[in-house]
Design a protein around this motif. Sequence first.
Motif, mmCIF file in Angstrom:
data_model
loop_
_atom_site.group_PDB
_atom_site.id
_atom_site.type_symbol
_atom_site.label_atom_id
_atom_site.label_comp_id
_atom_site.label_asym_id
_atom_site.label_seq_id
_atom_site.Cartn_x
_atom_site.Cartn_y
_atom_site.Cartn_z
ATOM 1 N N SER A 32 43.879 33.579 36.479
ATOM 2 C CA SER A 32 44.289 34.120 34.293
ATOM 3 C C SER A 32 44.496 35.361 34.297
ATOM 4 N N GLY A 33 44.948 36.248 35.110
ATOM 5 C CA GLY A 33 45.392 37.611 34.928
ATOM 6 C C GLY A 33 44.047 38.631 34.351
ATOM 7 N N GLU A 34 42.969 38.482 33.757
ATOM 8 C CA GLU A 34 42.108 38.624 33.051
ATOM 9 C C GLU A 34 41.226 39.528 34.402
ATOM 10 N N VAL A 35 40.495 41.080 33.525
ATOM 11 C CA VAL A 35 40.336 41.884 34.152
ATOM 12 C C VAL A 35 39.142 41.390 34.032
ATOM 13 N N VAL A 36 38.292 41.335 34.801
ATOM 14 C CA VAL A 36 36.550 41.011 35.441
ATOM 15 C C VAL A 36 35.832 42.410 36.252
ATOM 16 N N LEU A 54 36.428 43.856 30.447
ATOM 17 C CA LEU A 54 36.372 42.688 31.058
ATOM 18 C C LEU A 54 37.243 41.957 29.976
ATOM 19 N N GLY A 55 37.501 40.875 30.239
ATOM 20 C CA GLY A 55 38.649 39.439 29.809
ATOM 21 C C GLY A 55 39.452 39.711 29.240
ATOM 22 N N LEU A 56 39.968 41.438 28.952
ATOM 23 C CA LEU A 56 41.293 41.117 28.569
ATOM 24 C C LEU A 56 42.326 41.350 29.728
ATOM 25 N N HIS A 57 43.313 40.687 29.419
ATOM 26 C CA HIS A 57 44.405 40.054 30.396
ATOM 27 C C HIS A 57 45.262 41.708 30.592
ATOM 28 N N ILE A 58 45.984 41.562 31.748
ATOM 29 C CA ILE A 58 45.825 42.823 32.523
ATOM 30 C C ILE A 58 47.263 43.129 31.697
ATOM 31 N N ALA A 59 48.271 41.985 31.349
ATOM 32 C CA ALA A 59 49.546 42.740 30.650
ATOM 33 C C ALA A 59 49.178 43.415 29.049
ATOM 34 N N LYS A 60 47.960 42.899 28.356
ATOM 35 C CA LYS A 60 47.609 44.197 27.595
ATOM 36 C C LYS A 60 47.543 44.872 27.474
ATOM 37 N N LEU A 61 47.821 45.768 28.917
ATOM 38 C CA LEU A 61 46.767 47.119 29.327
ATOM 39 C C LEU A 61 48.300 47.829 29.272
ATOM 40 N N HIS A 62 49.340 46.603 29.624
ATOM 41 C CA HIS A 62 51.242 48.118 29.479
ATOM 42 C C HIS A 62 51.583 47.769 28.185
ATOM 43 N N VAL A 70 55.217 41.632 32.636
ATOM 44 C CA VAL A 70 53.954 42.130 33.713
ATOM 45 C C VAL A 70 53.938 40.205 33.703
ATOM 46 N N LYS A 71 53.841 39.688 32.723
ATOM 47 C CA LYS A 71 52.975 38.766 32.575
ATOM 48 C C LYS A 71 54.109 37.691 33.676
ATOM 49 N N ALA A 72 55.252 38.014 33.865
ATOM 50 C CA ALA A 72 55.622 36.558 34.291
ATOM 51 C C ALA A 72 55.971 37.551 35.872
ATOM 52 N N GLN A 73 55.669 38.368 36.465
ATOM 53 C CA GLN A 73 55.560 38.614 37.568
ATOM 54 C C GLN A 73 54.349 38.724 38.405
ATOM 55 N N PHE A 74 52.918 38.420 37.225
ATOM 56 C CA PHE A 74 52.283 39.207 37.989
ATOM 57 C C PHE A 74 51.744 37.779 39.010
ATOM 58 N N PRO A 75 51.766 36.450 38.387
ATOM 59 C CA PRO A 75 51.491 35.933 39.663
ATOM 60 C C PRO A 75 52.651 35.770 41.235
#
Length: 101
Positions: A32-36, A54-62, A70-75
């Motif tokens: 999901s890309g979410e902070v656990v 918690l639950g924040l998508h990693i891209a929203k930290l950028h 970030v969204k495109a490269q994360f996988p």
Amino acid sequence: MPLVLSASDRQSIHALNWESSLDGVFAIDTESGEVVDANPAAEALTGYSHNELLGLHIAKLHPEAERTSVKAQFPHWARNPSIRTDFHIERHDSQPIPVSI
């Protein structure tokens, strides 16, 4: 003679390392890309509380300008970890901070 640790000893050492690390560390769900989880240093770095992270998508930290990348490269990063030095974390107060990921 090698030191043999029990499972609970290993868990205690891991917990101590997680809690006392000076580096901000995030555990991210690779699907999901979410902070656990995030350690206390990650809270201090971002200005967000543990519960806010918690639950924040990693891209929203950028910063906004980096989110699409970030969204495109994360996988790819999740499958092929490497050190990246060309990104920033955007603190809760919107201040960008350069980070190594």
